[in-house]
Structures are given as structure tokens and as C-alpha cells.
Design a protein around this motif. Structure first.
Motif, short mmCIF file in Angstrom:
data_model
loop_
_atom_site.label_atom_id
_atom_site.label_comp_id
_atom_site.label_asym_id
_atom_site.label_seq_id
_atom_site.Cartn_x
_atom_site.Cartn_y
_atom_site.Cartn_z
N SER A 122 37.24 11.65 63.25
CA SER A 122 37.31 10.79 61.28
C SER A 122 37.51 12.09 61.13
O SER A 122 37.92 11.33 60.05
CB SER A 122 35.69 10.38 61.69
OG SER A 122 34.97 11.04 62.00
N THR A 123 37.33 13.38 61.59
CA THR A 123 37.53 14.60 60.47
C THR A 123 38.69 14.55 60.81
O THR A 123 39.11 15.89 60.49
CB THR A 123 36.41 15.33 61.33
OG1 THR A 123 36.67 15.93 62.81
CG2 THR A 123 34.63 15.33 60.79
N ALA A 124 39.98 14.67 61.88
CA ALA A 124 41.03 15.14 61.51
C ALA A 124 42.09 14.56 60.34
O ALA A 124 42.05 12.88 60.22
CB ALA A 124 41.08 14.66 62.87
N ARG A 125 42.73 14.58 60.30
CA ARG A 125 43.74 14.70 59.37
C ARG A 125 44.86 15.73 59.34
O ARG A 125 45.38 16.48 59.00
CB ARG A 125 43.72 14.29 57.91
CG ARG A 125 42.69 16.03 57.38
CD ARG A 125 42.29 15.89 55.85
NE ARG A 125 42.29 17.28 54.92
CZ ARG A 125 43.01 18.06 54.38
NH1 ARG A 125 44.69 18.26 54.54
NH2 ARG A 125 42.76 18.63 54.37
N LEU A 126 45.85 14.46 59.18
CA LEU A 126 47.31 15.38 59.35
C LEU A 126 48.03 16.65 57.54
O LEU A 126 47.53 15.98 56.75
CB LEU A 126 48.20 14.69 59.22
CG LEU A 126 48.73 14.55 60.61
CD1 LEU A 126 50.28 12.63 60.88
CD2 LEU A 126 49.39 15.02 61.44
N GLU A 127 48.56 17.88 57.85
CA GLU A 127 48.59 18.97 56.61
C GLU A 127 49.80 18.43 57.08
O GLU A 127 50.03 18.58 55.30
CB GLU A 127 47.98 20.20 57.23
CG GLU A 127 46.56 20.49 56.98
CD GLU A 127 46.22 22.03 57.35
OE1 GLU A 127 46.77 22.76 58.23
OE2 GLU A 127 45.22 22.31 56.59
N THR A 128 50.04 18.83 57.51
CA THR A 128 51.55 18.47 57.63
C THR A 128 52.42 16.99 59.15
O THR A 128 51.63 18.06 59.92
CB THR A 128 53.26 20.11 58.28
OG1 THR A 128 52.79 20.73 59.16
CG2 THR A 128 52.52 20.48 56.73
N GLN A 129 53.73 17.58 58.75
CA GLN A 129 54.04 16.49 60.46
C GLN A 129 53.94 17.84 61.85
O GLN A 129 53.28 16.88 62.77
CB GLN A 129 55.39 16.21 60.77
CG GLN A 129 55.89 14.67 61.38
CD GLN A 129 57.70 14.55 61.09
OE1 GLN A 129 57.79 15.03 60.90
NE2 GLN A 129 57.08 13.96 61.80
N GLN A 130 53.47 18.95 61.45
CA GLN A 130 53.48 19.94 62.42
C GLN A 130 52.20 20.13 63.21
O GLN A 130 51.87 20.16 64.54
CB GLN A 130 54.23 20.81 62.54
CG GLN A 130 55.89 20.25 62.78
CD GLN A 130 56.65 21.06 62.32
OE1 GLN A 130 57.00 21.20 60.62
NE2 GLN A 130 57.42 22.21 63.45
N SER A 131 51.10 19.63 62.03
CA SER A 131 49.96 20.55 61.88
C SER A 131 48.96 19.98 61.92
O SER A 131 48.85 18.66 60.98
CB SER A 131 49.88 21.43 60.89
OG SER A 131 50.94 22.63 60.95
N LEU A 132 48.07 19.78 62.34
CA LEU A 132 46.52 18.70 62.11
C LEU A 132 45.73 19.74 61.95
O LEU A 132 44.82 20.62 62.75
CB LEU A 132 46.18 17.80 64.18
CG LEU A 132 45.80 17.15 64.57
CD1 LEU A 132 45.59 16.19 63.10
CD2 LEU A 132 45.00 16.61 65.45
N LEU A 133 44.34 19.29 61.11
CA LEU A 133 43.54 20.11 60.69
C LEU A 133 42.31 19.05 61.32
O LEU A 133 42.20 17.79 61.24
CB LEU A 133 43.24 19.90 59.30
CG LEU A 133 42.04 20.54 58.82
CD1 LEU A 133 42.03 21.72 59.26
CD2 LEU A 133 41.84 20.26 57.23
N LEU A 134 41.37 20.46 62.20
CA LEU A 134 39.82 19.60 62.21
C LEU A 134 38.55 19.75 61.44
O LEU A 134 38.85 20.92 61.87
CB LEU A 134 40.11 19.46 63.68
CG LEU A 134 40.21 18.42 64.47
CD1 LEU A 134 41.58 18.08 64.36
CD2 LEU A 134 39.67 18.31 66.05
N GLN A 135 38.16 19.31 60.81
CA GLN A 135 36.85 19.32 59.85
C GLN A 135 35.87 19.39 60.43
O GLN A 135 35.08 18.73 61.18
CB GLN A 135 37.08 18.90 58.51
CG GLN A 135 38.25 19.31 57.37
CD GLN A 135 38.47 18.84 56.86
OE1 GLN A 135 38.46 17.58 56.62
NE2 GLN A 135 38.73 19.53 55.03
N ASN A 136 34.69 20.66 60.04
CA ASN A 136 33.47 20.65 60.01
C ASN A 136 33.46 20.05 61.66
O ASN A 136 32.47 19.35 61.75
CB ASN A 136 33.43 19.30 59.24
CG ASN A 136 31.42 19.64 59.30
OD1 ASN A 136 30.47 20.42 59.91
ND2 ASN A 136 30.88 18.57 59.15
#
Length: 333
Positions: free
Chosen positions: A180-194
């Protein structure tokens, strides 16, 4: 470009029959057949001429393969990559292009001539290139509470390229739910927080286009910051201990070497001091030695003589002492 092709088709209508413009898409490294069906062979084989040429934008018009006067002619630059498919004399002038390359994309023309009559066929070939093997990597510290970013990049392939991230079970590639903490920054980059250890696992990037798709995988291993610090301290301590041991061994070996060198120097000095007098005694010659020995001999002779004389005096004195009482008695009588 398409309007230009249609203008050419209109001109060809004046001089003979023509086929419709055919558009073909094929993937690079595959083979493709360019169709060209005609009915001019029945007019006689000796006067039949077939010619395939391309009008690729970057190379201009070029003859690829032809038939004339009962012989087949290949273009020397591309010899072996083009060939007639079957019985071109019987009405099938189709050709095959082997192992397509991206540079093969463009406009192709088939021209058939016999007894003053012409047949034209036109083909637009588009060569699609699969995405290149993508590169995947992770930015950020894989520690509890931190953020990380997954990156994916494919450097080649027919546009447009689409990117998709999935969480998978690496053993069987089964797709799992994304954190649930994952979100796309760009089409090529995936951000995982905390981050937490619940996010540990494998994440797959899929790059796709009309020609196909390719994938790459990154593996996330979240650790506690304390564990990492302890591990670093253990490693540093081990390295320091090894270095200290090496330095100690080097010092001991150095001391041993210096001690041995001092002992060798001391022995050399003793040896030099012992050899010096011998050299002085031998050097003057045998005369000194002989004189000394003669003097020693004469002194010993004198000593022997003196000892003998002293012995004689002692004996005479003793005899006199014993004889003196008798002489006194006689004197008294």
C-alpha cells in the motif's frame, strides 16, 4: 509520405495494371514475404522482365533483385538476403527477405514487364524492434522506516515503450499484491515509502511495445538499522584485528632480523680482532722467532747450570756440618 505513394499509384494507372498498396509489419530478425502476383508470363518467357526495387528514405531507390533474359541478378550489396519465392515465370514474382533488419523498413516496388505491358505492385514495410533488455536498480537505504526507489530503463526498441511494475514470487513468477506504500513517480520509477520487512521480496519491471516485451527483477531486503550497525561494527572489528595481528607479526619478525644482524656484526668484529695478532707474528719472518727461541734455550741452560751448582754447595755444607763435631772432639783430646 503516404500522399506521395498514392500519387505514384495514380501515374502508374496510365501505363499499366497495378495492385493495391499493401502495408506489412514484421519484427526484426524474422523473415518476410513481399507478394507480387501477375499474369504476364503467358505472353512468353523470353520477353519477361521482373524487377524489385526499394525506395528507402535514407538510401534512395535501389534494385534488389531482378530477372531478365532468362537470368536472375542479385544486388551485390545485399546478395543472399533476397530471393524469389517460387515459380516467378508462372505468375508469382514474390520475394522473401531473410532476417529483417531495422534498415529494411520502407517502400518496395515490384515491376513486371512483358510484350509492352506492365504490372506494378507496392508494399510499405514497417520493421518493429523489440525492447532491449532493461536494466533495473534500487536507490536508497534498505532499512526499516526509510524510502527506496526502483528504476527501470530500456535503451532501444520501437516507440512507444510501456513500463509496468509488479510484485512477484520469484520462484514461479506468480503475481502478488503491491504494498500500500508503493506509488509510481514516473512510468519507469516505483517509490516505496516507510519501509518495513513486510515489503521484502521481488519486484519485476516489464517493458513492452508492439513487437514484444522484456523484463528485469530487483530484490528488496529490508533490515533493522541496529542489525546493520552491529554488522558493520563486527566487520570493522574483524578487519582491525587482522590488521593489528599483521602489524604485530611484522614487528616481531623485524626485531628478530635486527637481532640476528647485530649478532652477526659482533661475531665479525671478534673474528677480526682474533686474526690481527697472528698476522703481526708471521709477517716479520722466522729470524725474530729463531732469536727468541735461541735466547730461550740459553736462558734455560744457564738456569740448569745454576741449579746444579746450588745443589752441590748445599750437599757440601751439609757434610761439613756433620763433620764439625768430630773435629772438635779430637781437638779436645
Amino acid at each position: 509520405m503516404r500522399s506521395l505513394l498514392h500519387s505514384l499509384l495514380g501515374l502508374c494507372c496510365v501505363f499499366g495494371a497495378f495492385g493495391d498498396l499493401v502495408e506489412i509489419k514484421r519484427i526484426a530478425e524474422e523473415n518476410v514475404t513481399l507478394k507480387c502476383q501477375h499474369e504476364l508470363g503467358i505472353l512468353g518467357e523470353q520477353s519477361l522482365d521482373i524487377e524489385w526495387f526499394s525506395n528507402i528514405s535514407h538510401s534512395g531507390q535501389k534494385v534488389l533483385i531482378s530477372y531478365s533474359g532468362g537470368k536472375v541478378y542479385d544486388n551485390d550489396d545485399r546478395k543472399g538476403r533476397y530471393s524469389f519465392v517460387s515459380k516467378f515465370l508462372a505468375g508469382d514474382a514474390s520475394i522473401i527477405i531473410w532476417s529483417l533488419e531495422p534498415s529494411d523498413a520502407g517502400f518496395y516496388t515490384c515491376k513486371v514487364k512483358n510484350a509492352g505491358k506492365y504490372y506494378w505492385n507496392y508494399i510499405w514495410l514497417e520493421v518493429l524492434v523489440k525492447p532491449s533488455e532493461p536494466q533495473c536498480w534500487i536507490d536508497g537505504d534498505q532499512l526499516v522506516g526509510k524510502n527506496v526507489t526502483f528504476h527501470c530503463m530500456s535503451s532501444a526498441g520501437t516507440k512507444p515503450l510501456t513500463y509496468r511494475w509488479q510484485r512477484i514470487r520469484y520462484e514461479d513468477k506468480a503475481v502478488l499484491s503491491m504494498p500500500s506504500t508503493a506509488r509510481l513517480e514516473t512510468q519507469q520509477s516505483l517509490l516505496l515509502q516507510n519501509l518495513s520487512k513486510a515489503e521484502n521480496g521481488s519486484y519485476q519491471c516489464e517493458v513492452a511495445n508492439e513487437a514484444g516485451k522484456r523484463t528485469c527483477v530487483v530484490h528488496l531486503r529490508v533490515q533493522n538499522a541496529m542489525n546493520v550497525g552491529f554488522l558493520v561494527s563486527v566487520i570493522c572489528g574483524s578487519v582491525g584485528g587482522v590488521l593489528l595481528l599483521c602489524v604485530t607479526i611484522w614487528i616481531l619478525l623485524r626485531k628478530k632480523e635486527l637481532k640476528k644482524r647485530e649478532e652477526d656484526e659482533f661475531l665479525n668484529e671478534i673474528r677480526e680482532d682474533a686474526e690481527a695478532p697472528k698476522a703481526r707474528l708471521v709477517k716479520p719472518g722466522s729470524s725474530s722467532s729463531g732469536s727468541r727461541s735461541s735466547r730461550s734455550g740459553s736462558s734455560s741452560t744457564r738456569s740448569t747450570t745454576n741449579s746444579a751448582s746450588r745443589s752441590q754447595r748445599t750437599l757440601s755444607t751439609q757434610e761439613t756440618s756433620h763433620g764439625e763435631p768430630r773435629h772438635h772432639c779430637l781437638d779436645q783430646i
